[in-house]
Scaffold this motif. Structure first.
Motif, short mmCIF file in Angstrom:
data_model
loop_
_atom_site.label_atom_id
_atom_site.label_comp_id
_atom_site.label_asym_id
_atom_site.label_seq_id
_atom_site.Cartn_x
_atom_site.Cartn_y
_atom_site.Cartn_z
N GLN A 1 45.19 39.58 41.66
CA GLN A 1 45.09 40.23 42.85
C GLN A 1 46.18 40.18 43.92
O GLN A 1 45.79 39.98 45.23
CB GLN A 1 43.69 39.56 43.53
CG GLN A 1 42.38 39.66 42.64
CD GLN A 1 41.94 41.19 42.82
OE1 GLN A 1 41.32 41.58 43.61
NE2 GLN A 1 41.99 41.72 41.61
N SER B 1 47.25 47.97 47.49
CA SER B 1 46.32 46.74 47.16
C SER B 1 45.77 46.92 46.02
O SER B 1 45.24 47.96 45.37
CB SER B 1 45.30 46.61 48.53
OG SER B 1 44.42 45.68 48.16
N THR B 2 45.46 45.64 45.25
CA THR B 2 44.75 45.51 44.05
C THR B 2 43.50 44.63 44.46
O THR B 2 42.73 44.26 43.30
CB THR B 2 45.45 44.92 42.97
OG1 THR B 2 45.73 43.56 43.28
CG2 THR B 2 46.83 45.60 42.71
N LYS B 3 42.88 44.35 45.66
CA LYS B 3 41.91 43.72 45.88
C LYS B 3 40.56 44.40 45.34
O LYS B 3 40.43 45.56 45.72
CB LYS B 3 41.61 43.41 47.33
CG LYS B 3 42.72 42.50 47.90
CD LYS B 3 42.65 42.07 49.29
CE LYS B 3 43.38 40.96 49.90
NZ LYS B 3 43.15 40.46 51.20
N GLY B 4 39.72 43.62 44.46
CA GLY B 4 38.61 44.20 44.32
C GLY B 4 38.82 44.95 42.65
O GLY B 4 37.84 45.54 42.23
#
Length: 273
Positions: free
Chosen positions: A199, A235-238
């Protein structure tokens, strides 16, 4: 004494001939520049190995190595122009993905390492046996992986555990193999899988084309500019592993657009000069 004097005369004559050929022949200049580049990388590695032994696997060793070797730029006649430095000098861990055209990309890294500071890179295992460079790079914290083995992903993940903890950046060439064809080729999934698993963001870095001053087929290595453009983080969040293909394609599309733009600009700058 006469023999020594004769030897010095012969050496001086050979140097003069080489200098004339260097000035007059593109082929000679091409090979001489690559010879100088390779020799300096290997010699510097040999000199630094004893020092690196005192603090093995410390990525700050790479920063020192880069700081010394970046001065080769003036000898090779390449001007490196960095844009988007603000995306690289953040005090956190992220994965840098960059297009890969030639071994000179490493020289570009040397010239911007002081901006990124704490960083290491993924390298194919074969480079571990590349003269003195391999052992020096290993001692300096480079991460070597076997691209043809399932253990490659495992090695990258193990490295990422410590990198994330220490706010260290990871540089990856997701194309795997360098190709100077004037385009960015299909990415491999490793870097994107790692970024999603931990993440952490992806920061795309785009090198403009070398083709306006470097031609491997015609053996031409002139002088020119390479623009290195760092883009805002992705972003790679989620995200999960199901999103890898979409993430790769989105990243590549952004890089493709910038690659065409800055390549045309670098070529135009050479013509203007």
């Amino acid at each position: 004494m006469e023999l020594q004097g004769f030897g010095f005369t012969v050496l001086s004559f050979c140097m003069m001939v080489l200098l004339v050929l260097y000035k007059c022949s593109n082929t000679v200049k091409y090979y001489v520049k690559y010879l100088i580049y390779t020799a300096c990388v290997m010699i510097a590695a040999m000199l630094f190995i004893p020092y690196f032994c005192f603090r093995p696997k410390n990525v700050e060793n790479l920063l020192i190595y880069a700081e010394v070797l970046k001065h080769l730029t003036s000898v090779l006649g390449i001007k490196w122009t960095l844009r988007g430095a603000e995306h690289l000098n953040k005090n956190k861990s992220f994965v840098i993905v960059a297009n890969h055209q030639t071994c000179l990309d490493i020289m570009g890294m040397f010239n911007i390492w002081n901006v990124i500071k704490l960083m290491t890179a993924i390298a194919k295992k074969e480079l571990l046996y590349a003269g003195t460079f391999g052992p020096a790079a290993y001692l300096a914290g480079l991460v070597f992986i076997d691209r043809n083995s399932s253990k490659g992903k495992e090695a990258m993940n193990m490295a990422m555990e410590k990198l994330k903890q220490d706010n260290i950046k990871l540089w990856v060439f997701p194309e795997g193999t360098r190709r100077s064809t004037g385009e960015i080729h299909q990415f491999k999934k490793g870097a994107f899988h790692t970024a999603i698993q931990y993440q952490i963001p992806i920061v795309p870095v785009v090198y403009s084309s070398y083709n306006h001053f470097l031609d491997h087929k015609q053996k031409v290595f002139g002088e020119g500019e390479v623009i290195i453009n760092a883009l805002p983080e992705i972003s790679t969040k989620g995200l999960t592993v199901k999103d890898i293909d979409e993430l790769m394609e989105h990243t590549k599309q952004r890089m493709d657009i910038v690659f065409r733009k800055i390549s045309a600009e670098a070529a135009a700058n050479l013509k203007d000069n």
